[in-house]
Each structure stands twice: as structure tokens, then as C-alpha cells.
Design an enzyme around this catalytic site. Structure first.
Site, short mmCIF file in Angstrom:
data_model
loop_
_atom_site.label_atom_id
_atom_site.label_comp_id
_atom_site.label_asym_id
_atom_site.label_seq_id
_atom_site.Cartn_x
_atom_site.Cartn_y
_atom_site.Cartn_z
CE LYS A 145 -6.48 -6.70 -2.53
NZ LYS A 145 -5.67 -7.28 -1.43
NE ARG A 150 3.88 -3.51 -1.35
CZ ARG A 150 2.60 -3.79 -1.56
NH1 ARG A 150 2.22 -4.30 -2.70
NH2 ARG A 150 1.72 -3.58 -0.61
NE ARG A 183 3.85 -7.93 -1.88
CZ ARG A 183 2.58 -7.55 -1.78
NH1 ARG A 183 1.72 -7.88 -2.71
NH2 ARG A 183 2.17 -6.86 -0.76
P1 ADP Z 1 -2.17 -4.77 0.05
O1 ADP Z 1 -3.53 -5.16 -0.46
O2 ADP Z 1 -1.19 -5.88 -0.03
O3 ADP Z 1 -2.21 -4.09 1.37
P2 ADP Z 1 -2.01 -2.54 -1.81
O4 ADP Z 1 -0.97 -2.36 -2.84
O5 ADP Z 1 -3.39 -2.76 -2.28
O6 ADP Z 1 -1.49 -3.73 -0.92
O7 ADP Z 1 -2.01 -1.28 -0.81
C1 ADP Z 1 -0.84 -0.80 -0.24
C2 ADP Z 1 -1.14 0.32 0.74
O8 ADP Z 1 -1.77 1.41 0.03
C3 ADP Z 1 -2.12 -0.02 1.86
O9 ADP Z 1 -1.50 -0.65 2.95
C4 ADP Z 1 -2.64 1.39 2.21
O10 ADP Z 1 -1.71 2.11 2.96
C5 ADP Z 1 -2.76 2.05 0.85
N1 ADP Z 1 -4.09 1.82 0.25
C6 ADP Z 1 -4.37 1.13 -0.89
N2 ADP Z 1 -5.70 1.14 -1.14
C7 ADP Z 1 -6.29 1.83 -0.13
C8 ADP Z 1 -7.62 2.16 0.19
N3 ADP Z 1 -8.68 1.78 -0.57
N4 ADP Z 1 -7.86 2.90 1.31
C9 ADP Z 1 -6.84 3.31 2.08
N5 ADP Z 1 -5.56 3.02 1.85
C10 ADP Z 1 -5.26 2.28 0.75
#
Ligand code: ADP
Length: 209
Positions: free
Chosen positions: A22, A142, A136
Site C-alpha cells: 500500500k 521496524r 522488510r
Molecule cells: P501495516 O499496514 O503494514 O500494518 P501501517 O504502517 O499502515 O502498517 O500501520 C502500522 C501500525 O500503525 C498498525 O499496526 C497500527 O498499530 C497503527 N495504525 C495504522 N493505521 C491505523 C488505523 N487506521 N487504525 C488503527 N491503527 C492504525
């Protein structure tokens, strides 16, 4: 610079499991569409790194592979979408992830008199996303990319976020894209679908209105 598609701009969501690509696609599409890519994950990570109050609140949830509570997440999206650059459209990456977040986004759009143009679903099978996330983890370190946390994030996606695909499908907004293969090919697939729906101008059409 004025953008192409409509006076009020383009509003898209990107949805898909962790590791579906994404973030990579969001950056490319945002550039093509002339709108900001808004990633809730990036906003949270920035706040964690800078040790803001929000970062301190979000960190424990993120490290455990949990969703940050809706109240916090909705508040940051609300604020971000009020910023000037989002007035002419946006590409949301990683939001909404729960039905409560869908309701909040509906409210935000409604109060602005705008609506979503589409929801791009990136489809990638489980083995592929797990291997991408482990890679990753090696490359970027991360803190939420350990195998155990990855498994938890995927389970949470299945339980809380995958059902949203059906919600947007019923609204006729879903654009299903095969997320496997080279990054450029995935971008091309998305662009082709956006052109087909009139969200991006096609070849030969002028971008200027
Ligand atoms: P991924 O899609 O690989 O999980 P992201 O960078 O999008 O990685 O998100 C990392 C973390 O940030 C998630 O695991 C969550 O803890 C938090 N997060 C991101 N977006 C949201 C959301 N819309 N609602 C709740 N938590 C979120």
C-alpha cells in the site's frame, strides 16, 4: 498547479493486508493524481519517533501489532484532512481499518460535501505478504515486523479490516487489483482501472480542464 479530474479533486482509499504494498503504491498514485498520500501508519511512526504525546499513546499498541484506538486514529485523520492540501483530494493509506473508522470517514466527507471516488483493494496471498514483511524486517528493522507481531497484525486485518471490503463493494466503490508481481506492473494495473472509471485522464485526453 491545477489538477485534472474534477474541480473538487479525487478522494481514494487504499486497502489491503500489511505487506500488500500500500505505501509504495500510495506514493506513486498520489503523485499521479496530484493529491497528498495520507498514511495513518506514517503519521503514528513520525509521532513515535519525535516522542510526541500522540506517539507515546500509540507506541505500545503499534509494537504489539494492535490497532491504535479509534478515538485517537479518527482524531488524527480528522485533523489531517482539514489541512489545506487535502482540500483538493487525498489518497488515504491504511485508514479506515474498522467499521467505526468507516463511519467517522463518512461523517467527515459528508460534512465537507464530498464523497469517495473509489477504494483500491490490493490483493496479495498470505505467503507472499508474510515473506515481504519478513524481508522488510531484515532491511528496515521496524519494531512491529517481528514474526509474532506480523502474525497478529494479519489476524487483526482478517477480523477487523477485511469486512470493510464488502462494505465498499456494496457501495460500488471497490477496485480490485492483483498486488503480485513487479511494483511498476501493479501501478499500471491501478492506473488502467482509474482511467477506465474516469478518475484519471486517459492517453490523449488533456489533463487541463
Ligand atoms: P501495516 O499496514 O503494514 O500494518 P501501517 O504502517 O499502515 O502498517 O500501520 C502500522 C501500525 O500503525 C498498525 O499496526 C497500527 O498499530 C497503527 N495504525 C495504522 N493505521 C491505523 C488505523 N487506521 N487504525 C488503527 N491503527 C492504525
Amino acid at each position: 498547479m491545477s489538477r485534472a479530474t474534477s474541480e473538487s479533486g479525487t478522494r481514494l482509499l487504499l486497502i489491503g493486508p500489511p505487506g500488500a504494498g500500500k505505501g509504495t503504491q500510495a506514493a506513486r498514485l498520489a503523485e499521479l493524481l496530484g493529491v497528498p498520500a495520507v498514511s495513518t501508519g506514517d503519521i503514528f511512526r513520525w509521532n513515535v519517533k519525535n516522542e510526541t504525546e500522540l506517539g507515546l499513546q500509540a507506541k505500545a499498541f503499534m509494537d504489539a501489532g494492535q490497532y491504535v484506538p479509534d478515538s485517537l486514529t479518527n482524531a488524527i485523520v480528522h485533523d489531517r484532512l482539514q489541512e489545506a492540501d487535502a482540500g483538493a483530494g487525498f489518497l488515504l493509506d491504511g485508514y479506515p481499518r474498522t467499521t467505526e473508522q468507516v463511519s467517522e470517514l463518512d461523517r467527515l466527507l459528508h460534512s465537507d460535501g464530498t464523497h469517495l471516488d473509489g477504494v483500491v483493494q490490493l490483493v496479495a496471498d498470505r505467503d507472499e505478504v508474510v515473506s515481504r514483511l519478513l524481508k522488510r524486517a531484515d532491511e528496515q528493522g521496524r519494531s512491529d515486523d517481528t514474526e509474532e507481531v506480523i502474525r497478529h497484525r494479519l489476524a487483526l486485518y482478517d477480523e477487523q479490516t477485511a469486512p470493510l471490503i464488502e462494505v465498499y463493494g456494496r457501495r460500488g466503490l471497490l477496485i480490485e487489483i492483483d498486488g503480485l508481481g513487479p511494483v511498476d506492473d501493479v501501478t499500471d494495473r491501478i492506473v488502467a482501472q482509474l482511467v477506465e472509471r474516469g478518475i484519471l485522464p486517459g492517453d490523449g485526453e488533456s489533463a487541463a480542464s
